[in-house]
Design an enzyme around this catalytic site. Structure first.
Site, PDB file in Angstrom:
ATOM      1  N   LEU A  29     -10.477  13.433   0.689  1.00 23.33           N
ATOM      2  CA  LEU A  29     -10.060  14.329  -0.377  1.00 23.33           C
ATOM      3  C   LEU A  29     -11.067  15.462  -0.541  1.00 23.33           C
ATOM      4  CD1 LEU A  29      -7.640  14.216  -2.467  1.00 23.33           C
ATOM      5  CD2 LEU A  29      -9.424  13.768  -4.159  1.00 23.33           C
TER       6      LEU A  29
ATOM      7  N   ASP B 169     -10.417   1.270  -4.573  1.00 25.06           N
ATOM      8  CA  ASP B 169     -10.646   1.204  -3.124  1.00 25.06           C
ATOM      9  C   ASP B 169     -10.291  -0.119  -2.458  1.00 25.06           C
ATOM     10  OD1 ASP B 169     -11.339   2.328  -0.706  1.00 25.06           O
ATOM     11  OD2 ASP B 169     -13.436   1.754  -0.866  1.00 25.06           O
TER      12      ASP B 169
ATOM     13  N   CYS C 143     -15.141  20.360  10.014  1.00 28.35           N
ATOM     14  CA  CYS C 143     -15.234  18.896   9.951  1.00 28.35           C
ATOM     15  C   CYS C 143     -14.777  18.255  11.254  1.00 28.35           C
ATOM     16  CB  CYS C 143     -14.420  18.367   8.777  1.00 28.35           C
ATOM     17  SG  CYS C 143     -12.650  18.751   8.833  1.00 28.35           S
TER      18      CYS C 143
ATOM     19  N   LYS D 276     -16.920  -5.539  13.499  1.00 31.73           N
ATOM     20  CA  LYS D 276     -17.758  -6.731  13.413  1.00 31.73           C
ATOM     21  C   LYS D 276     -18.499  -7.075  14.701  1.00 31.73           C
ATOM     22  CE  LYS D 276     -14.843  -8.791   9.835  1.00 31.73           C
ATOM     23  NZ  LYS D 276     -13.958  -9.935   9.468  1.00 31.73           N
TER      24      LYS D 276
ATOM     25  N   LEU E 129     -13.166   7.865  -6.031  1.00 32.00           N
ATOM     26  CA  LEU E 129     -11.863   7.819  -6.694  1.00 32.00           C
ATOM     27  C   LEU E 129     -11.582   6.444  -7.284  1.00 32.00           C
ATOM     28  CD1 LEU E 129      -9.699   9.652  -3.994  1.00 32.00           C
ATOM     29  CD2 LEU E 129     -10.648  10.639  -6.089  1.00 32.00           C
TER      30      LEU E 129
ATOM     31  N   CYS F  42     -14.579   6.328  14.918  1.00 26.86           N
ATOM     32  CA  CYS F  42     -15.305   6.861  13.762  1.00 26.86           C
ATOM     33  C   CYS F  42     -16.594   6.075  13.528  1.00 26.86           C
ATOM     34  CB  CYS F  42     -14.415   6.791  12.526  1.00 26.86           C
ATOM     35  SG  CYS F  42     -15.221   7.287  10.991  1.00 26.86           S
TER      36      CYS F  42
ATOM     37  N   CYS G  91     -10.163  26.754   8.905  1.00 26.73           N
ATOM     38  CA  CYS G  91     -11.450  26.069   9.095  1.00 26.73           C
ATOM     39  C   CYS G  91     -11.256  24.732   9.803  1.00 26.73           C
ATOM     40  CB  CYS G  91     -12.120  25.841   7.738  1.00 26.73           C
ATOM     41  SG  CYS G  91     -13.688  24.930   7.833  1.00 26.73           S
TER      42      CYS G  91
ATOM     43  N   ARG H 276       0.817  -1.204   0.000  1.00 28.66           N
ATOM     44  CA  ARG H 276       0.000   0.000   0.000  1.00 28.66           C
ATOM     45  C   ARG H 276       0.860   1.267   0.000  1.00 28.66           C
ATOM     46  NH1 ARG H 276      -5.338   0.407   1.194  1.00 28.66           N
ATOM     47  NH2 ARG H 276      -5.335  -1.804   1.715  1.00 28.66           N
TER      48      ARG H 276
END
Length: 384
Positions: free
Chosen positions: A161, A137, A197, A226, A172, A217, A194, A62
């Protein structure tokens, strides 16, 4: 001659991307994100990936496109706007309804994007005489850093993004190729001071700007996680049953997507704000039918009902109590345990005590028994 051919290839790619419904296309090199590997390793060291073991298992591949495919010479990044027609946060005030993340209100975007990428890649390979591979993804590709390096946008403080044209609403995909294509300039960060978020996150999942702790999250908890969702997060989930759009929806850059562009994917009407009552009634066959072709289907009926039961417990709607009671006998311990929690939020003392006495005697699963014990200790039920 080489420059002229390069320009023709890029024009061809741009035309093909538009024809397939992509809004943005840009090119970068496989070595354009040298810092990404170290950031990923730190993310894993901090355990911020939670139970997503695949991140650790694929970390080396990755970290660099070249590690995934040594022959790659250029990375073509493509983006598609999926911005919502309406305010995705409005449903959060309708507690008898369920909030499903915007990206999951239509067909699974992996299937949509991958099919389109294959079409573009096949035609490009024939034109350029080069090999290609497409990724969306699920492969070990760091799409967001690559998209930023290509100039499609920048990674905002919420780590997603952000584009000056489309805000935070972009799917994406990437095409790796052995062709050498002139790279585009990377985008700069336009977040400024800012922090909308960060401040809106219901579970404080951002330990710092540009850093996400997935364990906190709601998108991770409702989709990737799970097992039972920790009690400390259940109230914060509200009626979010699949994903969370809060940090995306408040991004000020979204206004440009709303003013100038139309999303390519429209939400299914039955997934915009479905009734909790209908979702609680789903058995496995009905779940599969309702979410056929949807990314929601991937988590399975049991995890889905876990999420719906938390929303039911948060709803304060006594009309849902009978359905919650029925799920106390569900074959899945995950469903039974979460139903216990929802019961504790909705039931009167007499009903709770009666069901606790009847069901704990025959319960054999430790996680479900732990939910009963926890519910007993919670005020006001535990004192009744």
């Amino acid at each position: 001659m080489k420059r002229s051919n390069n320009e023709r290839l890029k024009r061809f790619l741009a035309e093909e991307a538009r024809a397939e419904g992509f809004d943005l296309m840009a090119v970068t090199t496989p070595d354009a994100i040298p810092q990404a590997g170290e950031r990923l390793r730190q993310y894993i060291t901090d355990k911020h990936h939670g139970t997503m073991e695949w991140m650790e298992e694929t970390a080396e591949r990755r970290a660099s496109p070249g590690a995934l495919w040594p022959e790659v010479r250029s990375v073509i990044m493509l983006a598609m706007n999926y911005g919502p027609e309406d305010d995705p946060l409005a449903v959060l005030n309708r507690r008898d309804r369920a909030a499903i993340s915007v990206y999951a209100q239509n067909r699974d975007y992996h299937d949509i994007i991958k099919g389109k990428l294959k079409q573009i890649a096949g035609r490009f390979a024939a034109r350029a005489g080069s090999d290609v591979k497409v990724f969306v993804d699920t492969a070990p590709v760091m799409e967001k850093p690559l998209a930023a390096a290509a100039g499609i946008g920048w990674q905002g403080k919420h780590t997603n993004l952000v584009s000056r044209e489309f805000g935070s609403w972009l799917f994406l995909g990437s095409i790796f190729t052995t062709a050498e294509i002139a790279p585009d300039e990377p985008e700069t960060d336009h977040c400024g001071s800012c922090r909308a978020c960060l401040d809106i996150c219901p579970t404080n999942a951002f330990p710092a700007p540009y850093r996400l702790d997935a364990r906190r999250c709601i998108s991770y908890l409702t989709v990737e996680h799970k097992g039972p969702i920790a009690h400390e997060f259940r109230k914060a989930l509200g009626n979010r049953i699949y994903g969370c759009d809060d940090c995306l929806a408040v991004c000020p850059w979204n206004k440009f997507a709303e003013e100038a562009h139309e999303a390519k994917l429209r939400a299914r009407d039955d997934l915009k704000a479905p009734k909790l009552e209908a979702l609680l009634a789903l058995d496995d066959a009905a779940f599969r039918t309702l979410f056929s072709g949807s990314p929601v289907k991937r988590i399975g009926r049991d995890r889905f009902l876990r999420n719906v039961l938390i929303a039911a417990g948060n709803s304060g709607d006594q009309n849902l109590l009978s359905q919650v009671e029925q799920l106390l006998d569900d074959p899945s311990p995950l469903v039974r345990g979460t139903a216990v929690w929802a019961l504790g939020q909705l039931a009167e003392p007499r009903i709770f005590r009666k069901l606790r006495k009847a069901l704990t005697a025959s319960e054999t699963d430790d996680t479900v028994l732990a939910e009963w014990r926890m519910a007993e200790r919670q005020d006001p039920v535990g004192e009744r």
